[in-house]
Write an enzyme that holds these catalytic residues in place. Structure first.
Site, PDB file in Angstrom:
ATOM      1  CB  THR A 277      -0.894  -0.018   1.266  1.00 26.42           C
ATOM      2  OG1 THR A 277      -1.526   1.243   1.410  1.00 26.42           O
ATOM      3  CG2 THR A 277      -0.086  -0.285   2.526  1.00 26.42           C
ATOM      4  CG  ASP A 278      -1.165   4.956  -1.046  1.00 27.03           C
ATOM      5  OD1 ASP A 278      -1.732   4.320  -0.138  1.00 27.03           O
ATOM      6  OD2 ASP A 278      -1.752   5.825  -1.730  1.00 27.03           O
ATOM      7  CD  GLU A 279      -3.459   3.521   4.476  1.00 32.12           C
ATOM      8  OE1 GLU A 279      -3.243   3.405   5.691  1.00 32.12           O
ATOM      9  OE2 GLU A 279      -4.590   3.501   3.982  1.00 32.12           O
TER      10      GLU A 279
ATOM     11  CE1 TYR B  47      -3.358  -2.648   5.731  1.00 32.21           C
ATOM     12  CE2 TYR B  47      -3.299  -0.302   5.236  1.00 32.21           C
ATOM     13  CZ  TYR B  47      -3.315  -1.614   4.811  1.00 32.21           C
ATOM     14  OH  TYR B  47      -3.274  -1.902   3.466  1.00 32.21           O
TER      15      TYR B  47
ATOM     16  CE  LYS C 283       0.073  -4.622   2.990  1.00 30.48           C
ATOM     17  NZ  LYS C 283      -0.312  -5.948   2.444  1.00 30.48           N
TER      18      LYS C 283
HETATM   19  P1  NAD Z   1      -9.713  -7.326   2.089  1.00 32.13           P
HETATM   20  O1  NAD Z   1      -9.735  -6.989   3.535  1.00 32.13           O
HETATM   21  O2  NAD Z   1     -10.916  -7.070   1.268  1.00 32.13           O
HETATM   22  O3  NAD Z   1      -9.365  -8.877   1.900  1.00 32.13           O
HETATM   23  C1  NAD Z   1      -8.356  -9.519   2.654  1.00 32.13           C
HETATM   24  C2  NAD Z   1      -8.480 -11.019   2.417  1.00 32.13           C
HETATM   25  O4  NAD Z   1      -7.442 -11.679   3.142  1.00 32.13           O
HETATM   26  C3  NAD Z   1      -9.814 -11.607   2.907  1.00 32.13           C
HETATM   27  O5  NAD Z   1     -10.332 -12.502   1.954  1.00 32.13           O
HETATM   28  C4  NAD Z   1      -9.428 -12.340   4.194  1.00 32.13           C
HETATM   29  O6  NAD Z   1     -10.250 -13.473   4.474  1.00 32.13           O
HETATM   30  C5  NAD Z   1      -8.001 -12.765   3.858  1.00 32.13           C
HETATM   31  N1  NAD Z   1      -7.200 -12.980   5.077  1.00 32.13           N
HETATM   32  C6  NAD Z   1      -7.093 -12.151   6.150  1.00 32.13           C
HETATM   33  N2  NAD Z   1      -6.301 -12.713   7.083  1.00 32.13           N
HETATM   34  C7  NAD Z   1      -5.879 -13.905   6.577  1.00 32.13           C
HETATM   35  C8  NAD Z   1      -5.032 -14.934   7.062  1.00 32.13           C
HETATM   36  N3  NAD Z   1      -4.458 -14.848   8.272  1.00 32.13           N
HETATM   37  N4  NAD Z   1      -4.811 -16.014   6.277  1.00 32.13           N
HETATM   38  C9  NAD Z   1      -5.396 -16.109   5.053  1.00 32.13           C
HETATM   39  N5  NAD Z   1      -6.227 -15.179   4.549  1.00 32.13           N
HETATM   40  C10 NAD Z   1      -6.466 -14.090   5.303  1.00 32.13           C
HETATM   41  O7  NAD Z   1      -8.440  -6.593   1.503  1.00 32.13           O
HETATM   42  P2  NAD Z   1      -8.200  -5.848   0.111  1.00 32.13           P
HETATM   43  O8  NAD Z   1      -8.699  -4.475   0.218  1.00 32.13           O
HETATM   44  O9  NAD Z   1      -8.649  -6.744  -0.980  1.00 32.13           O
HETATM   45  O10 NAD Z   1      -6.605  -5.771   0.126  1.00 32.13           O
HETATM   46  C11 NAD Z   1      -5.806  -6.848  -0.384  1.00 32.13           C
HETATM   47  C12 NAD Z   1      -4.339  -6.472  -0.279  1.00 32.13           C
HETATM   48  O11 NAD Z   1      -4.098  -5.266  -1.013  1.00 32.13           O
HETATM   49  C13 NAD Z   1      -3.862  -6.183   1.149  1.00 32.13           C
HETATM   50  O12 NAD Z   1      -2.581  -6.720   1.300  1.00 32.13           O
HETATM   51  C14 NAD Z   1      -3.835  -4.670   1.240  1.00 32.13           C
HETATM   52  O13 NAD Z   1      -2.874  -4.230   2.173  1.00 32.13           O
HETATM   53  C15 NAD Z   1      -3.467  -4.302  -0.181  1.00 32.13           C
HETATM   54  N6  NAD Z   1      -3.941  -2.969  -0.647  1.00 32.13           N
HETATM   55  C16 NAD Z   1      -5.261  -2.623  -0.533  1.00 32.13           C
HETATM   56  C17 NAD Z   1      -5.679  -1.394  -1.044  1.00 32.13           C
HETATM   57  C18 NAD Z   1      -7.142  -0.968  -0.975  1.00 32.13           C
HETATM   58  O14 NAD Z   1      -7.457   0.166  -1.323  1.00 32.13           O
HETATM   59  N7  NAD Z   1      -8.077  -1.832  -0.576  1.00 32.13           N
HETATM   60  C19 NAD Z   1      -4.772  -0.542  -1.653  1.00 32.13           C
HETATM   61  C20 NAD Z   1      -3.429  -0.933  -1.730  1.00 32.13           C
HETATM   62  C21 NAD Z   1      -3.033  -2.155  -1.238  1.00 32.13           C
HETATM   63  O1  DAU Z   2      -4.169   3.860   0.359  1.00 33.67           O
HETATM   64  C1  DAU Z   2      -4.385   2.474   0.297  1.00 33.67           C
HETATM   65  C2  DAU Z   2      -5.213   2.048   1.475  1.00 33.67           C
HETATM   66  O2  DAU Z   2      -6.539   2.522   1.237  1.00 33.67           O
HETATM   67  C3  DAU Z   2      -5.217   0.540   1.705  1.00 33.67           C
HETATM   68  O3  DAU Z   2      -3.926   0.117   2.022  1.00 33.67           O
HETATM   69  C4  DAU Z   2      -6.179   0.166   2.838  1.00 33.67           C
HETATM   70  O4  DAU Z   2      -6.238  -1.242   2.981  1.00 33.67           O
HETATM   71  C5  DAU Z   2      -7.546   0.705   2.489  1.00 33.67           C
HETATM   72  O5  DAU Z   2      -8.442   0.438   3.546  1.00 33.67           O
HETATM   73  C6  DAU Z   2      -7.483   2.213   2.224  1.00 33.67           C
HETATM   74  O6  DAU Z   2      -7.176   2.938   3.461  1.00 33.67           O
HETATM   75  P1  DAU Z   2      -7.930   4.300   3.846  1.00 33.67           P
HETATM   76  O7  DAU Z   2      -7.825   4.471   5.304  1.00 33.67           O
HETATM   77  O8  DAU Z   2      -7.480   5.410   2.980  1.00 33.67           O
HETATM   78  O9  DAU Z   2      -9.449   3.891   3.388  1.00 33.67           O
HETATM   79  P2  DAU Z   2     -10.864   4.091   4.072  1.00 33.67           P
HETATM   80  O10 DAU Z   2     -11.881   3.708   3.048  1.00 33.67           O
HETATM   81  O11 DAU Z   2     -10.949   3.475   5.410  1.00 33.67           O
HETATM   82  O12 DAU Z   2     -10.943   5.676   4.264  1.00 33.67           O
HETATM   83  C7  DAU Z   2     -10.800   6.559   3.166  1.00 33.67           C
HETATM   84  C8  DAU Z   2     -10.869   7.991   3.719  1.00 33.67           C
HETATM   85  O13 DAU Z   2     -12.214   8.236   4.154  1.00 33.67           O
HETATM   86  C9  DAU Z   2      -9.981   8.238   4.915  1.00 33.67           C
HETATM   87  O14 DAU Z   2      -9.473   9.556   4.848  1.00 33.67           O
HETATM   88  C10 DAU Z   2     -10.912   8.112   6.105  1.00 33.67           C
HETATM   89  C11 DAU Z   2     -12.232   8.586   5.547  1.00 33.67           C
HETATM   90  N1  DAU Z   2     -13.459   7.966   6.134  1.00 33.67           N
HETATM   91  C12 DAU Z   2     -13.527   6.602   6.156  1.00 33.67           C
HETATM   92  C13 DAU Z   2     -14.637   5.964   6.681  1.00 33.67           C
HETATM   93  C14 DAU Z   2     -14.723   4.464   6.729  1.00 33.67           C
HETATM   94  C15 DAU Z   2     -14.500   8.751   6.584  1.00 33.67           C
HETATM   95  O15 DAU Z   2     -14.439   9.999   6.532  1.00 33.67           O
HETATM   96  N2  DAU Z   2     -15.597   8.122   7.102  1.00 33.67           N
HETATM   97  C16 DAU Z   2     -15.711   6.766   7.190  1.00 33.67           C
HETATM   98  O16 DAU Z   2     -16.742   6.267   7.716  1.00 33.67           O
END
Ligand code: NAD
Ligand code: DAU
Length: 359
Positions: free
Chosen positions: A136-138, A162, A166
């Protein structure tokens, strides 16, 4: 036939990636999806492909060394695509330990088992073995409102449990490259949106709340900025990096699509109002009056913005889906899958929501 081991394939990005890969390569590849099915994993996301002979699901936890090494022993794995993680920042603030366990220990187990299966006596690896760590970019921390981008050379500065977990997992991958010449890549991607995203994250939470007439919780001043990328563009980037990336390199993936959270909420409200037919009673209740400013997230990163220059120059990847198109597709998907939303928000989700937003 090339065999992929995908971890976390029942989650949001993992399930979209599996769909992308099976659409693109058909039965010329085989996919083994390993997922522990936590609250975020849902096999319904893969119901349309589960019957395919070149797809297999194995329920296992990535921290379970025995289970993971058995999968490597029983299958000739060519590619690992490692998505499995705990992913929600708010949950990490409440309960950090499970993030360390899954994201750090789980990645260590995946790396160790892959190395055990692939490393040859002289310390080299067969040419076609590749491990891609999805990150992630975080990990780069937070940017000011008035400019700057995250580059691959930006120092790591995570703020939440988190992102710290990562960042640690990325460091482990880098250590395997440096120490064992392990054939890995890392992608650091910005915020994804699209079908199958669990409604704890901003976009599906706002869609679901607006359609149910619930308040739309905005943290702080609503002006935090995220760089949104349509999930299928991310899936394509992962595939391209795995096939064309230089071994050991990190690639940033992002859409140059920065938006304040409050802008996102207004866009969703506008599209929902436009899409709902006039005789749908929900149409009248959707509006700005639902927007509710709530306490800010602790340690809330202000702005994320990726410079995807390296992946564009070296690999030729570019985001293809304009936000206006992607958000419409996403909202349409949620309209057409109300049962999916009902299923994932029944049970535990109600407790999570109550604890997170009302207590
Ligand atoms: P998600 O939370 O939707 O899915 C995570 C999956 O991992 C689920 O299916 C869960 O059952 C599985 N999991 C969790 N713990 C586990 C374990 N101990 N063993 C096996 N499986 C397990 O997540 P996502 O949003 O699809 O993110 C996937 C990946 O991409 C993550 O590594 C996250 O850090 C990265 N990522 C997400 C975003 C985003 O915006 N969602 C952006 C950049 C990177
Ligand atoms: O940047 C990549 C990341 O993006 C991934 O690595 C994470 O797994 C993914 O969850 C996401 O993280 P964020 O914290 O940016 O996403 P989230 O959807 O939780 O929140 C997006 C923005 O919205 C953040 O600034 C917080 C705000 N927010 C979020 C929720 C859930 C609100 O204002 N209200 C809310 O109820």
């Amino acid at each position: 036939m090339r065999t992929y081991l995908v971890t976390g394939g029942a989650g949001f990005i993992g399930s979209n990636y599996i769909h992308y890969m099976l659409d693109k390569y058909g039965d010329t590849i085989r996919i083994i999806n390993v997922d522990a099915l936590t609250y975020a994993g849902n096999l319904e996301n893969l119901a349309d492909i589960e019957h395919l002979p070149n797809y297999q699901f194995i329920k296992a936890d990535i921290t379970d060394r025995e289970a993971i090494s058995r999968i490597f022993a029983e299958n000739d794995i060519d590619r690992v695509v490692h998505f499995a993680a705990e992913t929600h920042v708010d949950r990490s603030i409440k309960d950090p330990e499970v993030f360390v366990r899954t994201n750090v220990l789980g990645t260590a187990v995946m790396l160790n088992c892959a190395r055990g299966a692939w490393e040859q006596p002289d310390g080299s690896y067969p040419k076609d073995k590749r491990f891609l760590h999805v990150s992630t970019d975080e990990v780069y921390g937070s940017l000011p409102d008035d400019g700057g981008y995250f580059y691959e050379t930006t120092p790591y500065a995570p703020h939440s449990p988190y992102s710290a977990s990562k960042a640690s997992s990325d460091m482990l991958v880098k250590s395997y490259v440096d120490t064992y010449h392990f054939p890995a890549n890392i992608t650091n991607c910005s915020n994804n949106y699209g079908p199958y995203q669990f409604p704890e994250k901003l976009i599906p939470l706002i869609i679901n709340n607006a359609l149910s007439g619930r308040k739309l919780p905005v943290y702080g001043d609503g002006k935090n900025v995220r760089d949104w990328l349509y999930v299928m563009d991310h899936a394509k980037a992962i595939d391209m990096v795995q096939e064309q990336g230089r071994i050991g390199e990190t690639y940033n993936v992002g859409g140059h699509n920065e938006k304040q959270n409050i802008e996102i909420i207004h866009i969703i409200l506008d599209v929902l109002k436009e899409k709902l037919p006039d005789d749908d009673p929900r149409k009248a209740q959707i509006g700005e009056q639902l927007i509710t400013y709530v306490a800010d997230r602790k340690g809330h990163d202000r702005r994320y913005a990726i410079a995807p220059d390296k992946i564009r120059a070296e690999i030729g990847w570019e985001p293809e889906t304009m936000f206006e198109e992607g958000i419409r597709k996403t909202i349409e998907w949620y309209f057409d899958h109300e049962d999916w939303m009902k299923n994932v928000t029944s049970g535990d989700y109600q407790n999570y929501y109550k604890e997170m937003y009302t207590e």
